[in-house]
Design a protein around this motif. Sequence first.
Motif, PDB file in Angstrom:
ATOM      1  N   PRO A 188       0.811  -1.228   0.000  1.00 44.77           N
ATOM      2  CA  PRO A 188       0.000   0.000   0.000  1.00 44.77           C
ATOM      3  C   PRO A 188       0.836   1.267   0.000  1.00 44.77           C
ATOM      4  CG  PRO A 188      -0.147  -1.134   2.124  1.00 44.77           C
ATOM      5  CD  PRO A 188       0.522  -2.062   1.173  1.00 44.77           C
ATOM      6  N   LEU A 189       2.037   1.205   0.579  1.00 41.38           N
ATOM      7  CA  LEU A 189       2.898   2.388   0.589  1.00 41.38           C
ATOM      8  C   LEU A 189       3.421   2.701  -0.806  1.00 41.38           C
ATOM      9  CD1 LEU A 189       3.448   3.984   3.190  1.00 41.38           C
ATOM     10  CD2 LEU A 189       2.734   1.640   3.650  1.00 41.38           C
ATOM     11  N   VAL A 190       3.666   1.660  -1.606  1.00 44.13           N
ATOM     12  CA  VAL A 190       4.077   1.877  -2.996  1.00 44.13           C
ATOM     13  C   VAL A 190       2.960   2.584  -3.768  1.00 44.13           C
ATOM     14  CG1 VAL A 190       4.669   0.736  -5.172  1.00 44.13           C
ATOM     15  CG2 VAL A 190       5.673  -0.071  -3.028  1.00 44.13           C
ATOM     16  N   ILE A 191       1.725   2.132  -3.568  1.00 42.91           N
ATOM     17  CA  ILE A 191       0.585   2.736  -4.264  1.00 42.91           C
ATOM     18  C   ILE A 191       0.417   4.198  -3.854  1.00 42.91           C
ATOM     19  CG2 ILE A 191      -1.925   2.627  -4.569  1.00 42.91           C
ATOM     20  CD1 ILE A 191      -1.635  -0.449  -4.074  1.00 42.91           C
ATOM     21  N   VAL A 192       0.468   4.452  -2.545  1.00 38.75           N
ATOM     22  CA  VAL A 192       0.343   5.828  -2.049  1.00 38.75           C
ATOM     23  C   VAL A 192       1.474   6.699  -2.598  1.00 38.75           C
ATOM     24  CG1 VAL A 192       0.509   7.268   0.026  1.00 38.75           C
ATOM     25  CG2 VAL A 192      -0.918   5.226   0.038  1.00 38.75           C
ATOM     26  N   GLY A 193       2.681   6.151  -2.655  1.00 37.04           N
ATOM     27  CA  GLY A 193       3.819   6.918  -3.149  1.00 37.04           C
ATOM     28  C   GLY A 193       3.665   7.307  -4.604  1.00 37.04           C
ATOM     29  N   PHE A 194       3.287   6.341  -5.439  1.00 32.66           N
ATOM     30  CA  PHE A 194       3.078   6.640  -6.863  1.00 32.66           C
ATOM     31  C   PHE A 194       2.026   7.735  -7.046  1.00 32.66           C
ATOM     32  CE2 PHE A 194       4.821   2.393  -8.458  1.00 32.66           C
ATOM     33  CZ  PHE A 194       5.810   2.983  -9.245  1.00 32.66           C
ATOM     34  N   VAL A 195       0.910   7.593  -6.346  1.00 31.18           N
ATOM     35  CA  VAL A 195      -0.178   8.576  -6.477  1.00 31.18           C
ATOM     36  C   VAL A 195       0.275   9.948  -5.976  1.00 31.18           C
ATOM     37  CG1 VAL A 195      -2.502   9.188  -5.694  1.00 31.18           C
ATOM     38  CG2 VAL A 195      -2.000   6.828  -6.370  1.00 31.18           C
ATOM     39  N   SER A 196       1.044   9.978  -4.894  1.00 32.23           N
ATOM     40  CA  SER A 196       1.559  11.245  -4.360  1.00 32.23           C
ATOM     41  C   SER A 196       2.476  11.929  -5.371  1.00 32.23           C
ATOM     42  CB  SER A 196       2.320  11.008  -3.056  1.00 32.23           C
ATOM     43  OG  SER A 196       1.481  10.466  -2.064  1.00 32.23           O
ATOM     44  N   ALA A 197       3.359  11.156  -5.994  1.00 35.29           N
ATOM     45  CA  ALA A 197       4.269  11.727  -6.997  1.00 35.29           C
ATOM     46  C   ALA A 197       3.486  12.306  -8.167  1.00 35.29           C
ATOM     47  CB  ALA A 197       5.246  10.663  -7.485  1.00 35.29           C
ATOM     48  N   ALA A 198       2.503  11.538  -8.647  1.00 34.38           N
ATOM     49  CA  ALA A 198       1.708  12.010  -9.782  1.00 34.38           C
ATOM     50  C   ALA A 198       0.954  13.290  -9.433  1.00 34.38           C
ATOM     51  CB  ALA A 198       0.732  10.920 -10.223  1.00 34.38           C
ATOM     52  N   ALA A 199       0.357  13.315  -8.242  1.00 37.94           N
ATOM     53  CA  ALA A 199      -0.404  14.496  -7.825  1.00 37.94           C
ATOM     54  C   ALA A 199       0.505  15.712  -7.704  1.00 37.94           C
ATOM     55  CB  ALA A 199      -1.112  14.218  -6.503  1.00 37.94           C
ATOM     56  N   ALA A 200       1.683  15.523  -7.090  1.00 39.83           N
ATOM     57  CA  ALA A 200       2.616  16.643  -6.930  1.00 39.83           C
ATOM     58  C   ALA A 200       3.079  17.170  -8.282  1.00 39.83           C
ATOM     59  CB  ALA A 200       3.810  16.203  -6.089  1.00 39.83           C
ATOM     60  N   LEU A 201       3.399  16.256  -9.204  1.00 39.52           N
ATOM     61  CA  LEU A 201       3.869  16.677 -10.521  1.00 39.52           C
ATOM     62  C   LEU A 201       2.772  17.410 -11.293  1.00 39.52           C
ATOM     63  CD1 LEU A 201       5.926  13.492 -11.407  1.00 39.52           C
ATOM     64  CD2 LEU A 201       6.852  15.797 -11.119  1.00 39.52           C
ATOM     65  N   LEU A 202       1.539  16.920 -11.189  1.00 39.35           N
ATOM     66  CA  LEU A 202       0.435  17.592 -11.880  1.00 39.35           C
ATOM     67  C   LEU A 202       0.214  18.997 -11.325  1.00 39.35           C
ATOM     68  CD1 LEU A 202      -2.093  14.620 -12.251  1.00 39.35           C
ATOM     69  CD2 LEU A 202      -0.837  15.784 -14.088  1.00 39.35           C
ATOM     70  N   LEU A 203       0.351  19.146 -10.011  1.00 38.22           N
ATOM     71  CA  LEU A 203       0.208  20.474  -9.411  1.00 38.22           C
ATOM     72  C   LEU A 203       1.366  21.386  -9.803  1.00 38.22           C
ATOM     73  CD1 LEU A 203      -1.079  19.492  -5.846  1.00 38.22           C
ATOM     74  CD2 LEU A 203      -2.371  20.683  -7.643  1.00 38.22           C
ATOM     75  N   MET A 204       2.566  20.816  -9.970  1.00 37.02           N
ATOM     76  CA  MET A 204       3.713  21.605 -10.416  1.00 37.02           C
ATOM     77  C   MET A 204       3.514  22.128 -11.838  1.00 37.02           C
ATOM     78  SD  MET A 204       6.906  19.340  -8.903  1.00 37.02           S
ATOM     79  CE  MET A 204       8.226  20.399  -9.508  1.00 37.02           C
ATOM     80  N   SER A 205       2.721  21.420 -12.624  1.00 35.40           N
ATOM     81  CA  SER A 205       2.502  21.836 -14.013  1.00 35.40           C
ATOM     82  C   SER A 205       1.790  23.183 -14.091  1.00 35.40           C
ATOM     83  CB  SER A 205       1.695  20.776 -14.771  1.00 35.40           C
ATOM     84  OG  SER A 205       0.357  20.722 -14.297  1.00 35.40           O
ATOM     85  N   GLY A 206       1.153  23.613 -13.004  1.00 32.10           N
ATOM     86  CA  GLY A 206       0.481  24.903 -12.982  1.00 32.10           C
ATOM     87  C   GLY A 206       1.398  26.065 -12.656  1.00 32.10           C
ATOM     88  N   ASN A 207       2.720  25.812 -12.540  1.00 33.21           N
ATOM     89  CA  ASN A 207       3.700  26.861 -12.208  1.00 33.21           C
ATOM     90  C   ASN A 207       3.297  27.673 -10.981  1.00 33.21           C
ATOM     91  OD1 ASN A 207       6.029  26.772 -13.818  1.00 33.21           O
ATOM     92  ND2 ASN A 207       4.922  27.591 -15.581  1.00 33.21           N
ATOM     93  N   PRO A 208       3.121  27.011  -9.831  1.00 34.67           N
ATOM     94  CA  PRO A 208       2.750  27.750  -8.624  1.00 34.67           C
ATOM     95  C   PRO A 208       3.917  28.592  -8.116  1.00 34.67           C
ATOM     96  CG  PRO A 208       3.251  25.483  -8.072  1.00 34.67           C
ATOM     97  CD  PRO A 208       3.297  25.575  -9.569  1.00 34.67           C
ATOM     98  N   PRO A 209       3.704  29.403  -7.070  1.00 37.99           N
ATOM     99  CA  PRO A 209       4.812  30.193  -6.493  1.00 37.99           C
ATOM    100  C   PRO A 209       5.968  29.292  -6.054  1.00 37.99           C
ATOM    101  CG  PRO A 209       2.709  30.944  -5.624  1.00 37.99           C
ATOM    102  CD  PRO A 209       2.421  29.698  -6.407  1.00 37.99           C
TER     103      PRO A 209
END
Length: 431
Positions: A305-326
């Motif tokens: 389950p930690l592998v699954i959570v990690g993959f999803v966390s990475a994807a979510a963080a990268l998608l949010l980075m695509s918006g060029n936040p501060p």
Amino acid sequence: MNSNAPRKSLSVIFVLCWLGLLADGYDLYVYGATLPGLIGHPPFNVTPAAAGAVGSIALVGMLLGSLIVGTLTDRFGRRRIFVGALGLFSVAMLACSAAPSWEMFAAFRFVACFGVGGLLPTAVALTNEFAPPGRKSLVLGAVLTGPAVGTVAASLSSLSLLESAGFRPVYAIGAAGLLLVPLAWFMLPESPSFLRIRLRAAEADALEAAYGLARTAEAPSSTARVSPTRALFAAGTARTTLLLWAITVLSLLTIFGVSTWLPQIMRTAGFGVGSSVSFLLAYSMGAVVGTVLASFASQKFGPRPLVIVGFVSAAAALLLMSGNPPAVLMTLLAAVAGFGGLGTQNMINDYIAQFYPSATRATGLGWALAVGRLGAIAGPAYGAMLVGFGGGVPVAAMAFAAPALLGAALMLALRAKAARQAVPAGSELVG
């Protein structure tokens, strides 16, 4: 546990494995940290395409190291392979620091990555075997913070030296692993299960008594003989083996794509050299903290389950980075991506180490990492293509989120409790 009280400290084994992996992580991830000082700068003045090509070619060396050295570990023993791999990549790092041309630098980088690829399977196999049965995930998780701490050290070295002194001293620091070679040679024990399979039962008994270990199984008496590599596809394990290979490919593609190109992508987005490398530092710190927290959770819930959570966390963080936040939020997201990148791979390593029995553990991890290096090889070239395309942070972030999401889906496809019987009953493993 063995009835005799342990006479030797297990901590020495774990600390040496951790230090070896710290050197491993430094030498592996220093390339991405120094790219802003290599691309378009003397003495090599390389292009992004050339830098991506060398990054990928060097990772071919890692593939060969994981494949060849990981298998040789189950043939010749953990201790000798650990020391040999550590010495090889440390010497190669020193050679990188003195390389007179880009071609020579690339050749030395290939050799360094070959050694790096061989160390991790050996260190994980040793740690897993000597760790107390009820604390394997905790101990292995702690040891596996080594590569992430090495990445932090590489980032800090680059921040301190790259602009003022260039890349050479940053690579010279990577040769510090040579200081560990004599310590590992004299202080690391051999694997008792390896000794027993080699019919050296008296030595195995002595080691188990000295470290207070439970007695490993006797060497099989049957004449049936199965190689460690063939055992990965024995009844009940082939499907899991193939899925683990695919998951590792996706994980390493994400890790090496992001860690190689994150500083340069941020540089092209307008950040200075120091600021752009600081994003890799945040990524690395996220991996360290994430691995520690995940190892505690893994001890209770298991690594899957930690592998699954990690993959999803990475994807979510990268998608949010695509918006060029501060910048502050971008740094925080880089740390979350680090947990979901390096931290997730550490949990994958934990899963693999617990899935295969001790006789094939190094081979199983070595093959998974070797096949996974196909993703690692593709990662830098994939990132170079994105940089050349000119999409900047948004395109790169979304592009690297995709393999992370696919990795989570494949991990869900694994059975929660896959069979661990990788060798048919009555068979003998041969090195």
